[in-house]
Design an enzyme around this catalytic site. Structure first.
Site, PDB file in Angstrom:
ATOM      1  N   ASP A  63      -1.940  -1.514  10.765  1.00 36.55           N
ATOM      2  CA  ASP A  63      -2.243  -1.518   9.320  1.00 36.55           C
ATOM      3  C   ASP A  63      -2.843  -2.842   8.848  1.00 36.55           C
ATOM      4  OD1 ASP A  63      -1.180   0.966   9.007  1.00 36.55           O
ATOM      5  OD2 ASP A  63       0.663   0.320   8.010  1.00 36.55           O
TER       6      ASP A  63
ATOM      7  N   LYS B  55       0.846  -1.206   0.000  1.00 36.53           N
ATOM      8  CA  LYS B  55       0.000   0.000   0.000  1.00 36.53           C
ATOM      9  C   LYS B  55       0.873   1.245   0.000  1.00 36.53           C
ATOM     10  CE  LYS B  55       1.016   1.209   4.471  1.00 36.53           C
ATOM     11  NZ  LYS B  55       1.775   2.378   4.879  1.00 36.53           N
TER      12      LYS B  55
HETATM   13  O1  C5P Z   1       0.694  -1.066  15.106  1.00 38.27           O
HETATM   14  P1  C5P Z   1       2.085  -1.271  14.597  1.00 38.27           P
HETATM   15  O2  C5P Z   1       2.746  -2.497  15.168  1.00 38.27           O
HETATM   16  O3  C5P Z   1       2.201  -1.206  13.120  1.00 38.27           O
HETATM   17  O4  C5P Z   1       2.914  -0.035  15.139  1.00 38.27           O
HETATM   18  C1  C5P Z   1       4.307  -0.009  15.146  1.00 38.27           C
HETATM   19  C2  C5P Z   1       4.761   1.159  16.002  1.00 38.27           C
HETATM   20  O5  C5P Z   1       4.451   2.399  15.356  1.00 38.27           O
HETATM   21  C3  C5P Z   1       4.085   1.249  17.350  1.00 38.27           C
HETATM   22  O6  C5P Z   1       4.751   0.490  18.313  1.00 38.27           O
HETATM   23  C4  C5P Z   1       4.183   2.740  17.659  1.00 38.27           C
HETATM   24  O7  C5P Z   1       5.482   3.072  18.087  1.00 38.27           O
HETATM   25  C5  C5P Z   1       4.009   3.359  16.290  1.00 38.27           C
HETATM   26  N1  C5P Z   1       2.607   3.736  15.971  1.00 38.27           N
HETATM   27  C6  C5P Z   1       2.028   4.807  16.640  1.00 38.27           C
HETATM   28  N2  C5P Z   1       0.741   5.167  16.330  1.00 38.27           N
HETATM   29  C7  C5P Z   1       0.053   4.510  15.386  1.00 38.27           C
HETATM   30  C8  C5P Z   1       0.620   3.419  14.702  1.00 38.27           C
HETATM   31  C9  C5P Z   1       1.918   3.063  15.014  1.00 38.27           C
HETATM   32  O8  C5P Z   1       2.649   5.433  17.508  1.00 38.27           O
HETATM   33  N3  C5P Z   1      -1.180   4.910  15.109  1.00 38.27           N
END
Ligand code: C5P
Length: 291
Positions: free
Chosen positions: A135, A10
């Site tokens: 995501d 994406k």
């Molecule tokens: O949810 P995901 O594992 O993809 O997120 C990876 C990191 O990105 C999280 O640990 C956080 O540090 C950051 N993040 C965030 N806010 C979001 C998505 C991701 O702070 N909405």
């Protein structure tokens, strides 16, 4: 029996961060668009436990891999206790802001559900997906979407009229950016950390009209910290903008920079120009955005 599925990636046409939440995540609004550049995942019943193999030497195949975690969650939720073999052929660059790992996790949920005769309904797949990463739910639906919350609240959208026939050029510089690092360093850019609510929905509406109507709302809050640390990425974005791209920006937390170009020939010419200016060290590909 085997199931083989493509796992696409994406880009974020807007990634508008609205502030930091008490749980440490960031509240955001984004429009994500699938890009038909794919990894391939193959699933079969065999042996015992979960066995994951991958053709990419840098990707661990243990429980730190999102595919492994998705398979573990799936078997637990579905009450399945037979061996599963999974092979991942990796084509999407790693830590690239293209959601490759998230897409792999969602494709694993879909593939295993298919392999075992659909024991889990879409709502349960959605809940597991959200627990695996912000995501991941987007990739359960193969269509553009508005995503809210930390990215896990997905509203699928009809294809955008203004993007029909548009080609996308992806440029990956050969190094990745850590997503937690990018979010953490956004704290030093208060204006980008506290975006104006409503831009993502406005972008989605205007993409139904024309690219020029939508233009002011293509925006990525994370460009601020990432471009500060990696100025080369801003140079790439500006070069693309100055040499034929209708839109150019970074996707997600980077490091991929992309260009939207209105015709295939123009996109390929831009790709050639980029290569002659910056050499062969970048991974690049040009595809139609809407396949
Ligand atoms: O949810 P995901 O594992 O993809 O997120 C990876 C990191 O990105 C999280 O640990 C956080 O540090 C950051 N993040 C965030 N806010 C979001 C998505 C991701 O702070 N909405």
């Amino acid at each position: 029996m085997q199931v083989e599925l493509n796992s696409s990636c994406k880009v974020n046409l807007i990634l508008n961060i609205l502030g930091k939440r008490p749980d440490g995540f960031h509240e955001l609004e984004t429009v994500m668009h699938p890009v038909p550049v794919c990894d391939v995942l193959r699933f079969e019943r065999a042996g015992s436990g979960i066995q994951l193999t991958c053709d990419h030497p840098d990707l661990p195949v243990d429980s730190s891999n999102l595919v492994f975690r998705a398979a573990t969650q799936f078997t637990r939720e579905a009450g399945i206790d037979v061996g599963i073999k999974i092979h991942l052929a990796k084509r999407i660059p790693l830590a690239a802001g293209l959601g490759g790992g998230s897409g792999n996790a969602a494709t694993t949920l879909r593939g295993l559900n298919q392999l075992f005769g659909n024991p889990l309904d879409p709502a349960r797949l959605d809940t597991i997906a959200a627990s695996l990463g912000s995501d991941v739910p987007f990739f359960l639906h193969d269509q553009p979407a508005l995503a809210l919350g930390r990215g896990e609240k997905v509203e699928p959208l009809a294809p955008f009229k203004s993007l029909v026939g548009v080609h996308i050029l992806l440029v990956h510089p050969g190094f990745g950016v850590s997503t937690p690092w990018a979010y953490k360093n956004l704290g030093r850019f208060p204006k980008d950390l506290n975006g104006e609510t409503g831009r993502a929905r406005r972008l989605a509406t205007n993409l139904g009209i024309s690219l020029s109507a939508a233009r002011p709302d293509f925006y990525n809050s994370l460009e601020a910290p990432v471009f500060e640390k990696f100025p080369l990425l801003e140079i790439f974005r500006n070069f693309l903008a100055e040499n034929g791209a209708s839109i150019s920006m970074m996707s997600g937390s980077g490091s991929t920079v992309f260009a939207l170009v209105e015709r295939q020939q123009k996109a390929e010419a831009l790709s050639e120009q980029f290569r002659s200016k910056f050499g062969d060290s970048c991974w690049m590909t040009t595809v139609p955005l809407c396949s």
